[in-house]
Design a protein around this motif. Structure first.
Motif: not given
Ligand code: IPE
Ligand code: IPE
Ligand code: MG
Ligand code: MG
Ligand code: MG
Length: 323
Positions: A289-293, A318-323
């Protein structure tokens, strides 16, 4: 991923372009390419190209379909190479190309696909070619560094990030950069988009590495724990090695360090349990999440539109994905 809705038609056009691009007069080549292309894949990279083109105010989205296809073809070729390097037997829910068709044919097919991708990029001129070609060289360096650190339990976080920046960040950056360039964005904006792509790529790889230890279902199309079996010292493992003490730390070190060769299934299970108990998943998701921020912050100064917001939202998906 809901961001795909806005570009669903174009993504179908991307798939048609890919199939045409990797078609070959030689059956062995086209069937290897089709084996991968036809088995799915999330199409994250072409989506990034298309969404960036829109976010940079591009008006003729059809014109970037070949660029989006090229990036996916390149990515697919590197997956063939990667599975040979990693001795991985599953990809996209099927047997890896080298298992089904042999290493020699798979290598040639991957090279064929790389070349086909450059054939697609050529129509956009020298700057696009250079963008993609630098990414390919970066990816090769990243994959070699990845091999060097295989079964190296002393791999540092810094080394890990350098590797994933190259092996995954570089191509995402190139795709995003092409999307912005082809939309006619000003230079200063192109650089911002490029930085977005790089950070999204790093975040994406951190999540991939996290899912390897945290995912329960085998929805990934690749087995859970495969990185540990391959001796990959990824962020969750590095974190766990730092968090564990004494006997448990040594146990995990010995398994990922493959002191006794490829870990047996029971050892992979044990390593997964050790990594999980340290809370590595939570830590690594936070790092991603720090990288998407960072990715979203890089876009500061680009005029805000619905499409730009959609591109930022894509990073979150993309960071929340589970697959
Ligand atoms: C796999 O990429 C390799 C990594 C960079 C983690 P993807 O997770 O995008 O693979 P596909 O294309 O969806 O199969
Ligand atoms: C990504 O690394 C490979 C490339 C960027 C070529 P991984 O080795 O983690 O990819 P998976 O897990 O096999 O898909
Ligand atoms: Mg691999
Ligand atoms: Mg690999
Ligand atoms: Mg992986």
């Amino acid at each position: 991923l809901s961001s795909f809705d806005a570009i669903a038609r174009e993504l179908r056009a991307v798939d048609r372009t890919i199939s045409r691009a990797v078609d070959a007069d030689e059956e062995a080549l086209s069937s290897i390419a089709e084996h991968l292309v036809g088995s799915g894949g999330k199409r994250v990279r072409p989506a990034l190209v298309l969404l960036t083109y829109l976010a940079a105010n591009g008006r003729k989205i059809r014109s970037v379909v070949p660029a989006a296809a090229a990036v996916e073809v390149l990515h697919t070729a590197t997956l063939i190479h990667d599975d040979i390097s990693d001795k991985a037997e599953m990809r996209r829910g099927r047997r890896s190309a080298h298992v089904s068709f042999g290493v020699a044919r798979s290598l040639i097919a991957a090279d064929y696909m790389m070349t086909a991708a450059f054939g697609l990029v050529g129509q956009y001129g020298i700057e696009a070619i250079r963008t993609v070609n630098m990414a390919c060289m970066d990816m090769a360096i990243g994959e070699i560094q990845d091999l060097r650190h295989t079964a190296d339990a002393d791999t540092t976080e810094e080394q890990y990030f350098e590797i994933i920046d190259r092996k995954t960040g570089a191509l995402m950056e190139a795709g995003v950069k092409m999307g912005a360039m082809l939309a006619g964005a000003p230079r200063r904006h192109i650089d911002k988009f490029a930085a977005y792509g790089r950070s999204v790529g790093v975040a994406f790889q951190v999540v991939d590495d996290t899912l390897d230890v945290s995912s329960k279902a085998a929805k990934l199309g690749k087995p859970v724990g495969k990185d540990i079996r391959e001796g990959k010292v990824t962020l969750p493992v590095i974190f766990a090695l730092g968090a564990l003490k004494g006997k448990e730390r040594k146990e995990l070190r010995d398994i990922v360090g493959a002191l006794h060769g490829t870990p047996r299934p029971g050892q992979v299970k044990r390593a997964l349990a050790l990594v999980r108990k340290t809370g590595a998943e939570k830590h690594c998701r936070a790092v991603a999440t720090t990288y998407t921020a960072r990715a979203k912050a890089a876009l500061k100064g680009v005029p805000s539109t619905d499409s730009l917001r959609a591109l930022k939202g894509f990073a979150d998906e993309l960071v929340e994905r589970k697959v």
